[in-house]
Scaffold this motif. Structure first.
Motif, PDB file in Angstrom:
ATOM      1  N   CYS A  90      46.428 -45.236   4.222  1.00  0.00           N
ATOM      2  CA  CYS A  90      47.463 -45.432   3.137  1.00  0.00           C
ATOM      3  C   CYS A  90      48.633 -44.378   3.353  1.00  0.00           C
ATOM      4  CB  CYS A  90      46.847 -45.354   1.787  1.00  0.00           C
ATOM      5  SG  CYS A  90      48.091 -45.401   0.487  1.00  0.00           S
ATOM      6  N   ARG A  97      50.892 -43.520   1.392  1.00  0.00           N
ATOM      7  CA  ARG A  97      51.063 -42.953   0.412  1.00  0.00           C
ATOM      8  C   ARG A  97      50.146 -41.665   0.077  1.00  0.00           C
ATOM      9  NH1 ARG A  97      54.797 -44.998  -4.555  1.00  0.00           N
ATOM     10  NH2 ARG A  97      55.118 -42.864  -5.211  1.00  0.00           N
ATOM     11  N   CYS A  98      48.901 -41.949   0.189  1.00  0.00           N
ATOM     12  CA  CYS A  98      47.901 -40.905  -0.244  1.00  0.00           C
ATOM     13  C   CYS A  98      46.932 -40.396   1.073  1.00  0.00           C
ATOM     14  CB  CYS A  98      46.962 -41.517  -1.325  1.00  0.00           C
ATOM     15  SG  CYS A  98      45.875 -42.692  -0.655  1.00  0.00           S
ATOM     16  N   CYS A 156      46.679 -48.366  -0.069  1.00  0.00           N
ATOM     17  CA  CYS A 156      45.386 -48.474  -0.614  1.00  0.00           C
ATOM     18  C   CYS A 156      45.506 -49.312  -2.240  1.00  0.00           C
ATOM     19  CB  CYS A 156      44.470 -47.286  -0.891  1.00  0.00           C
ATOM     20  SG  CYS A 156      45.230 -46.067  -2.084  1.00  0.00           S
ATOM     21  N   CYS A 180      46.959 -46.612  -4.980  1.00  0.00           N
ATOM     22  CA  CYS A 180      48.351 -46.338  -4.705  1.00  0.00           C
ATOM     23  C   CYS A 180      49.149 -47.704  -5.193  1.00  0.00           C
ATOM     24  CB  CYS A 180      48.938 -46.072  -3.615  1.00  0.00           C
ATOM     25  SG  CYS A 180      48.306 -44.361  -2.988  1.00  0.00           S
TER      26      CYS A 180
HETATM   27 ZN   LIG Z   1      46.888 -44.564  -1.312  1.00  0.00          ZN
END
Ligand SMILES: [Zn+2]
Ligand SMILES: [Zn+2]
Length: 230
Positions: free
Chosen positions: A44, A46-47, A57, A60
């Motif tokens: 992912c 973002r994370c 994911c 997120c």
């Molecule tokens: Zn994520």
């Protein structure tokens, strides 16, 4: 492996690989052990939790963290956990060369931040350890990517218990008030640098403070990502 290797290491005698003992001149690991390190793979953006095709994911999509992007190179598995422990607790600062070399090869593909901000240690812990591994990693990344590093924006004002020593549920409250922003003019695109991304609470709290000061794009760069249920 890389064009600057001969320059860095041409005068060094062969040293045993930290993991298998084979002769090595490359960052204290032999090429075979470097190639066997557990890369994170598609994750992912973002994370940094693994996802099949590198898409966002589920977490997120519904409840994203404060940072816009997260980059981790490895899964926090053996032998990465041992190497990070060496870096963190046993003065093996030369490992930052290996990690930042491998990280920067992937990071140059995207627009780079204007400044690297290491997650700070509390002054008391800094005195005990003698160095902040996140700052040391940020310094080597800074050299390789040609981005300034600064530890004057963020400071740690509470000497929190190490996150790794606490159950997951207690980690957010442990870190909640740990940081203070020391300057009001922070560059608009920064990357927080730390050794491991686990629950993400530490990065999230630091990112929140930076966001309040108007930082537009916040990235979190770590050597490794802890994967729960993995
Ligand atoms: Zn994520
Ligand atoms: Zn080896």
């Amino acid at each position: 492996m890389n064009s600057f290797l001969p320059r860095l290491y041409s005068n060094l005698p062969s040293i045993p690989c930290r993991l298998c003992g084979a002769p090595s001149q490359e960052y204290a690991l032999c090429s075979a052990c470097i190639n066997d390190l557990p890369l994170l793979g598609p994750s992912c953006p973002r994370c940094a939790m693994p996802t099949t095709h590198g898409q966002l994911c589920g977490q997120c999509l519904t409840q994203p963290p404060e940072q816009d992007l997260s980059f981790s190179l490895f899964r926090y598995h053996d032998p990465i956990n041992r190497l990070i422990a060496d870096l963190k607790y046993h003065d093996k600062l030369y490992l930052t060369q290996l990690f930042s070399h491998l990280m920067s090869k992937q990071l140059i593909q995207s627009p780079l931040p204007h400044c690297l901000i290491p997650i700070p240690l509390h002054p008391k812990r800094l005195r005990q350890r003698g160095y902040n591994q996140s700052l040391e990693l940020a310094k080597t990344l800074s050299k390789q990517l040609n981005i300034p590093v600064s530890n004057r924006y963020l400071s740690r004002i509470i000497n929190t218990a190490p996150q790794a020593s606490l159950p997951f549920k207690q980690r957010e409250s442990n870190i909640k008030h740990a940081f203070k922003l020391m300057s009001s003019s922070v560059p608009s695109h920064i990357a927080l640098v730390d050794d491991v991304l686990t629950t993400g609470h530490t990065a999230n709290i630091a990112a929140k403070l930076l966001r309040q000061k108007g930082v537009k794009v916040i990235e979190v760069w770590t050597i490794a990502r802890t994967i729960r249920h993995d």
